[in-house]
Design an enzyme around this catalytic site. Structure first.
Site, mmCIF file in Angstrom:
data_model
loop_
_atom_site.group_PDB
_atom_site.id
_atom_site.type_symbol
_atom_site.label_atom_id
_atom_site.label_comp_id
_atom_site.label_asym_id
_atom_site.label_seq_id
_atom_site.Cartn_x
_atom_site.Cartn_y
_atom_site.Cartn_z
ATOM 1 N N LYS A 185 0.825 -1.218 0.000
ATOM 2 C CA LYS A 185 0.000 0.000 0.000
ATOM 3 C C LYS A 185 0.859 1.268 0.000
ATOM 4 O O LYS A 185 0.613 2.188 -0.779
ATOM 5 C CB LYS A 185 -0.924 -0.036 1.214
ATOM 6 C CG LYS A 185 -1.906 1.111 1.296
ATOM 7 C CD LYS A 185 -2.929 0.907 2.375
ATOM 8 C CE LYS A 185 -2.386 1.007 3.769
ATOM 9 N NZ LYS A 185 -1.840 -0.224 4.357
ATOM 10 N N THR B 296 3.997 1.548 -0.892
ATOM 11 C CA THR B 296 4.714 1.580 -2.160
ATOM 12 C C THR B 296 3.832 2.134 -3.269
ATOM 13 O O THR B 296 4.276 2.944 -4.097
ATOM 14 C CB THR B 296 5.199 0.160 -2.524
ATOM 15 O OG1 THR B 296 5.982 -0.356 -1.451
ATOM 16 C CG2 THR B 296 6.039 0.171 -3.790
ATOM 17 N N ARG C 166 2.182 8.385 7.138
ATOM 18 C CA ARG C 166 2.481 8.234 8.551
ATOM 19 C C ARG C 166 3.974 7.973 8.752
ATOM 20 O O ARG C 166 4.660 7.497 7.847
ATOM 21 C CB ARG C 166 1.700 7.053 9.145
ATOM 22 C CG ARG C 166 0.203 7.243 9.175
ATOM 23 C CD ARG C 166 -0.487 6.017 9.715
ATOM 24 N NE ARG C 166 -0.285 4.857 8.867
ATOM 25 C CZ ARG C 166 -0.492 3.595 9.234
ATOM 26 N NH1 ARG C 166 -0.902 3.322 10.454
ATOM 27 N NH2 ARG C 166 -0.291 2.611 8.397
ATOM 28 N N LYS D 262 6.860 -6.794 10.505
ATOM 29 C CA LYS D 262 6.355 -6.046 9.362
ATOM 30 C C LYS D 262 7.437 -5.254 8.654
ATOM 31 O O LYS D 262 7.407 -5.057 7.445
ATOM 32 C CB LYS D 262 5.222 -5.109 9.810
ATOM 33 C CG LYS D 262 4.564 -4.335 8.674
ATOM 34 C CD LYS D 262 3.419 -3.482 9.203
ATOM 35 C CE LYS D 262 2.745 -2.720 8.071
ATOM 36 N NZ LYS D 262 3.615 -1.670 7.498
ATOM 37 N N ALA E 107 -3.624 1.347 12.739
ATOM 38 C CA ALA E 107 -5.033 1.301 12.334
ATOM 39 C C ALA E 107 -5.797 0.159 12.979
ATOM 40 O O ALA E 107 -7.026 0.176 12.984
ATOM 41 C CB ALA E 107 -5.141 1.191 10.817
ATOM 42 N N PHE F 214 -3.503 -0.532 7.143
ATOM 43 C CA PHE F 214 -4.075 -1.867 6.968
ATOM 44 C C PHE F 214 -5.171 -1.861 5.901
ATOM 45 O O PHE F 214 -5.114 -1.097 4.952
ATOM 46 C CB PHE F 214 -4.557 -2.427 8.305
ATOM 47 C CG PHE F 214 -3.437 -2.698 9.268
ATOM 48 C CD1 PHE F 214 -2.363 -3.492 8.904
ATOM 49 C CD2 PHE F 214 -3.434 -2.140 10.538
ATOM 50 C CE1 PHE F 214 -1.313 -3.746 9.784
ATOM 51 C CE2 PHE F 214 -2.379 -2.388 11.424
ATOM 52 C CZ PHE F 214 -1.334 -3.186 11.044
ATOM 53 N N PHE G 182 3.561 -8.695 -9.542
ATOM 54 C CA PHE G 182 4.748 -9.531 -9.385
ATOM 55 C C PHE G 182 5.026 -10.224 -10.714
ATOM 56 O O PHE G 182 4.104 -10.465 -11.515
ATOM 57 C CB PHE G 182 4.523 -10.577 -8.292
ATOM 58 C CG PHE G 182 4.614 -10.047 -6.880
ATOM 59 C CD1 PHE G 182 5.633 -10.453 -6.030
ATOM 60 C CD2 PHE G 182 3.682 -9.135 -6.403
ATOM 61 C CE1 PHE G 182 5.716 -9.971 -4.732
ATOM 62 C CE2 PHE G 182 3.759 -8.645 -5.106
ATOM 63 C CZ PHE G 182 4.788 -9.066 -4.278
ATOM 64 N N TRP H 156 7.161 -0.636 -8.251
ATOM 65 C CA TRP H 156 8.278 -1.160 -7.458
ATOM 66 C C TRP H 156 9.511 -1.303 -8.345
ATOM 67 O O TRP H 156 10.619 -0.913 -7.953
ATOM 68 C CB TRP H 156 7.919 -2.524 -6.856
ATOM 69 C CG TRP H 156 8.935 -3.028 -5.867
ATOM 70 C CD1 TRP H 156 8.911 -2.890 -4.519
ATOM 71 C CD2 TRP H 156 10.155 -3.739 -6.179
ATOM 72 N NE1 TRP H 156 10.034 -3.460 -3.944
ATOM 73 C CE2 TRP H 156 10.815 -3.986 -4.937
ATOM 74 C CE3 TRP H 156 10.755 -4.180 -7.349
ATOM 75 C CZ2 TRP H 156 12.028 -4.659 -4.862
ATOM 76 C CZ3 TRP H 156 11.981 -4.840 -7.273
ATOM 77 C CH2 TRP H 156 12.598 -5.079 -6.046
#
Length: 564
Positions: A80, A82, A103, A114, A282, A310, A390, A418
């Site tokens: 998210k 990214t 954030r 994480k 969150a 999240f 991907f 990415w």
């Protein structure tokens, strides 16, 4: 020593970030019209925006607000942050005046499982190691302010307890910005009369602190101090609430927070301005960056891309029902991020089997994505799906996602930011800009006038699709007390597992008809919401069996590796 961990992988996020030389922060400020005199440098490539300048900017917050959210997270990852960065870069690539609002990462997940929260690959904000570690010290200031109040409560009791605080009913716990399960329940005041009165206490992680929530929702230093004063920290022996204001320490707390309250300015690898400030979780808090940062960005840029933590059932719902309601924000578009791999997991595939094509599992897993699309449209907002691609994703799997989204009127964009930076999100940016050009039909999920229990039920049944809500008797009694004290118009902040629509983290996909257990409720009078604790969610996480901290190191040049 783990020597393998000290090898710098040239394809790692840290190595990719290190390969780019950031622009001087004054140049980044100039892109938003922030003069050098309004930037307080923390080195060459990060700064705080002076509060007086930020206040003037946020007063004319008229940019278009784009919210990036996601499906329920899985171990396969969604990307998210990214995608938020890639979309912002792509809008800038198209010539838009854009800012990203994010954030700040917490040290808990950075050292846990994480990892950091600065994006990945060629869609990152930098300096990534600084941002993921101490940054400009904001979280330390919040921890210090929170713990000053905790110390003041015990000190007040020690010196005579003029407020008649009932030591059995102190609800203000201490905080630390680390995952430490051993601190969830502790006893303080041991060691004799000189150390105070022994009592049960505990620690939460800093990002769960009401001080953090207030920090992220306040509009000025005056608003910040007033909100701090409203916080209910205990009850007296007559069962009346005791507030932080009665302890006369909110001025000192505001002093600790003064510099931190100024938004932080950094940049992406492509030199797009990013305002990074505040960071409540969150799943146990409201999950959005600061109002000051978002509104400042909206006053400086034509497009602001922000994210909520999240999945959309948690972060986006709180963004829309709490932050937008309090801050007067009107979002234009919602982007929902998913990956083929994560949808396979929601469709029942084990993590070790994600590499093989499985169209049936993807189709089954789209039930999670579709529900999030439907939920965002219930707020009156157009929803666009971004598939963080991907290399192993197949055409048939992508087609299954397109078909499911088409059935509910949502377009799908394959994104490769990415690997390719802004060039990998051009199509997404074009549609987002087109949708943002129209008027917003945003509306909150529920009216402020609804009773607190009815608000909990609205979120549970309309967003989670629960069949019923089971509230513990003690929690029901507290809801009644909160309403009697004049807090019935507050919104609800659900504290729930991020991994499922239900309170059971193992129930992936789109469960429905379940019973949502609410074991307790907490009043956050200063932040302006009521927290409903559902299931086994905890406000102090623990570390995994192999913490990410084991891979972090500093080489002989001072380069910090292993951060992801």
């Amino acid at each position: 020593m783990n020597t393998a961990a000290r090898t710098i992988d040239p394809t790692s996020d840290a190595a990719i970030a290190a390969s780019v030389t950031p622009r001087p922060i004054e140049e980044i400020g100039d892109r938003l019209g922030v003069p050098a005199a309004a930037l307080y440098r923390y080195g060459p490539d990060k700064a705080k925006i002076a509060l007086d300048f930020a206040r003037k900017a946020e007063a004319k917050a008229d940019g278009r607000l784009i919210l990036v959210t996601a499906i329920n997270p899985t171990p396969a990852g969604e990307g998210k942050t990214t995608t938020t960065i890639g979309l912002g870069d792509a809008l800038a690539r198209a010539g838009k005046r854009v800012a990203i609002a994010l954030r700040e990462p917490s040290l808990g997940p950075v050292f846990g499982s994480k990892g950091g929260a600065t994006g990945g690959g060629h869609a990152q904000i930098v300096p990534m190691q600084d941002i993921n570690l101490h940054f400009t010290g904001d979280f330390h200031a919040i921890s210090a302010a929170h713990n000053l109040l905790a110390a003041t409560i015990d000190n007040h009791i020690y010196w005579g307890n003029a407020l008649d605080i009932d030591t059995r009913r102190i609800n203000w716990r201490r905080v630390v910005d680390l995952n430490d399960r051993a601190l969830r329940s502790v006893v303080v005041g041991l060691g004799g009369p000189g150390n105070g009165f022994p009592r049960e206490d505990g620690f939460d992680i800093t990002v769960a602190s009401e001080v953090m929530a207030i920090f992220c929702l306040a509009r000025s230093l005056e608003d910040l101090e007033e909100r701090l004063g409203r916080m209910v920290v205990a009850q007296n022996r007559a069962r009346q609430p005791i507030t932080a204001g009665q302890l006369k320490v909110t001025g000192a707390m505001t002093a600790l927070l003064r510099d931190a309250f100024q938004p932080n300015l950094v940049q992406t690898l492509e030199a797009t301005p990013a305002v990074v400030h505040g960071g409540p979780f969150a799943n146990i808090a409201h999950g959005c960056n600061s109002v000051m940062a978002t509104r400042t960005a909206l006053g400086l840029a034509d497009y602001v891309v922000t994210e909520a933590g999240f999945g959309a059932d948690l972060g986006a719902e709180k963004f829309l029902d709490i932050k937008c309601r309090q801050a007067g924000l009107t979002p234009s578009v919602v982007v929902i991020v998913a990956t083929v791999r994560a949808l396979k997991m929601h469709g029942g595939v084990a993590q070790k089997d994600l590499g093989a094509e499985n169209v049936a599992a993807v189709s089954a897993g789209t039930s999670n994505l579709v529900r999030h699309i439907e939920n965002m449209k219930a707020f009156g907002l157009p929803a666009v799906v971004a598939i963080n691609r991907f290399t192993g994703d197949t055409a048939a799997e992508i087609d299954a996602i397109r078909a499911a989204c088409a059935a509910v009127g949502a377009s799908v964009h394959l994104c490769s930011h990415w690997a390719d930076g802004s060039a990998g999100a051009v199509g997404l940016a074009e549609e987002v800009a087109a949708l943002a050009a129209g008027p917003s039909a945003f509306r909150p999920l529920y009216a402020s006038e609804l009773p607190l229990l009815a608000k909990i039920e609205a979120i549970a049944t309309r967003i989670y699709r629960a069949g019923a809500v089971a509230v513990e008797p003690g929690a029901l009694r507290k809801l009644g007390e909160f309403e009697a004290q004049g807090h019935g118009d507050l919104p609800i902040c659900m504290a729930k597992t991020q991994y499922s629509f239900s309170a059971d983290p193992t129930r992936r996909g789109a469960p429905e008809g379940f019973v949502l257990p609410v074991r307790d409720v907490r009043l956050s009078a200063g932040a302006g919401f009521v927290v409903a604790l559902c299931g086994d969610v905890m406000t102090m996480p623990g570390l995994p069996s192999r913490p990410a901290a084991e891979d972090i190191f500093v080489d002989e040049t001072g380069f910090i590796g292993g951060v992801f």
